[in-house]
Motif scaffolding. Sequence first.
Motif, short mmCIF file in Angstrom:
data_model
loop_
_atom_site.label_atom_id
_atom_site.label_comp_id
_atom_site.label_asym_id
_atom_site.label_seq_id
_atom_site.Cartn_x
_atom_site.Cartn_y
_atom_site.Cartn_z
N UNK A 131 11.14 6.38 2.55
CA UNK A 131 11.34 7.58 3.37
C UNK A 131 10.89 8.86 2.67
N UNK A 132 9.70 8.79 2.06
CA UNK A 132 9.10 9.95 1.43
C UNK A 132 7.64 10.03 1.87
N UNK A 133 6.98 11.13 1.59
CA UNK A 133 5.59 11.29 2.01
C UNK A 133 4.66 10.46 1.14
N UNK A 134 3.47 10.20 1.67
CA UNK A 134 2.47 9.44 0.91
C UNK A 134 2.05 10.22 -0.34
N UNK A 135 1.99 11.54 -0.23
CA UNK A 135 1.65 12.35 -1.39
C UNK A 135 2.68 12.22 -2.49
N UNK A 136 3.96 12.17 -2.10
CA UNK A 136 5.02 11.99 -3.10
C UNK A 136 4.90 10.63 -3.76
N UNK A 137 4.57 9.60 -2.98
CA UNK A 137 4.40 8.26 -3.55
C UNK A 137 3.26 8.28 -4.56
N UNK A 138 2.15 8.91 -4.20
CA UNK A 138 1.01 8.99 -5.12
C UNK A 138 1.38 9.71 -6.40
N UNK A 139 2.16 10.77 -6.26
CA UNK A 139 2.59 11.54 -7.45
C UNK A 139 3.50 10.69 -8.33
N UNK A 140 4.49 9.98 -7.71
CA UNK A 140 5.38 9.12 -8.49
C UNK A 140 4.60 7.99 -9.16
N UNK A 141 3.62 7.42 -8.46
CA UNK A 141 2.80 6.37 -9.06
C UNK A 141 1.98 6.91 -10.22
N UNK A 142 1.41 8.08 -10.06
CA UNK A 142 0.62 8.69 -11.13
C UNK A 142 1.49 8.97 -12.35
N UNK A 143 2.63 9.62 -12.12
CA UNK A 143 3.53 9.92 -13.23
C UNK A 143 4.06 8.65 -13.88
N UNK A 144 4.46 7.68 -13.05
CA UNK A 144 5.03 6.44 -13.58
C UNK A 144 4.03 5.63 -14.38
N UNK A 145 2.81 5.47 -13.85
CA UNK A 145 1.82 4.70 -14.60
C UNK A 145 1.40 5.43 -15.87
N UNK A 146 1.38 6.76 -15.84
CA UNK A 146 1.08 7.51 -17.06
C UNK A 146 2.12 7.28 -18.13
N UNK A 147 3.40 7.30 -17.71
CA UNK A 147 4.48 7.05 -18.67
C UNK A 147 4.42 5.61 -19.19
N UNK A 148 4.09 4.66 -18.30
CA UNK A 148 3.99 3.27 -18.74
C UNK A 148 2.85 3.08 -19.73
N UNK B 2 0.83 -1.20 0.00
CA UNK B 2 0.00 0.00 0.00
C UNK B 2 0.87 1.25 0.00
N UNK B 3 0.26 2.37 -0.31
CA UNK B 3 0.99 3.64 -0.43
C UNK B 3 1.72 3.97 0.86
N UNK B 4 1.09 3.72 2.00
CA UNK B 4 1.72 4.06 3.28
C UNK B 4 3.01 3.27 3.51
N UNK B 5 3.03 1.99 3.14
CA UNK B 5 4.23 1.17 3.31
C UNK B 5 5.32 1.57 2.31
N UNK B 6 4.92 1.95 1.11
CA UNK B 6 5.90 2.42 0.13
C UNK B 6 6.55 3.70 0.64
N UNK B 7 5.74 4.60 1.17
CA UNK B 7 6.27 5.86 1.71
C UNK B 7 7.25 5.58 2.84
N UNK B 8 6.92 4.65 3.72
CA UNK B 8 7.81 4.31 4.83
C UNK B 8 9.09 3.66 4.32
N UNK B 9 8.98 2.78 3.33
CA UNK B 9 10.16 2.09 2.81
C UNK B 9 11.11 3.04 2.09
#
Length: 183
Positions: A138-155, A129-136
Motif C-alpha cells: 500500500x505504497x507508491x511505486x516510486x517509494x518501492x523503487x526508493x526502498x529497493x535502491x536504499x536496501x540493495x545499496x545497504x546490502x 514486480x514493483x507494481x505488485x510490491x506497491x499494491x501489497x
Amino acid sequence: MTHWRGVLDEMVRERRSALVAYACLFVVDRRDAEDLVHEAIVRTFSRPRAVTEIHAAEGYVRQAIRTVFLDQTRSRRTWLGRAHLFEPAPSAPGAEDAASATADVGAALRVLSPRERACVVLRYFDDLPVSEIAAALLISEGAVKRYLSDGTGKLRTTLQVVEPDGPDEFESVRVSDLGRNAR
C-alpha cells in the motif's frame, strides 16, 4: 472435519518449515519467525475459507505473514514513539557490536529498515514486480523503487567481500590488456 481444515492440517504438516523460512527473511530470528507464521495462520484460518488446495492456502498465509510483519512494525514504531514516557531509553549498542557482526544475509537484513526489508524480500525472493510490491504494501511505486535502491545499496555495503591487499590477478590482466590495445 470440513475440507478447509484438512487443507490447513496438510499445509502445516508439509509446508510449515518453508513458511518459517520465508518469515525468517522478514524478522531474521527463528523464534520470531515461528510466532509470525503462527499469527498469520491464525489470521488466515480464524474463519472458514473456501480453500481447496494446499498451494492456495500457502499463498494466503504468505500474504498474511507480510501483513502481520508490517502491522507489528507499525505497532512497534508507535510504541517506541511513546516508550520514553514510561521508562528511560536503553543505551545504544557500541561500535564493537557493529564491527563484530558477521557478513551474512541474516545480519545484512537486520541493517535494513522494515520497509526496505519487505521490499527487498518481495522483489528478490518472491520475484514480484514493483507494481505488485506497491499494491501489497500500500505504497507508491516510486517509494518501492526508493526502498529497493536504499536496501540493495545497504546490502552491497554490508555483504561486500574485503579485497586482498595486492591487485587481483584478473584485474591486472584487464589493465595490461587495455595497455596493449591502446598501442
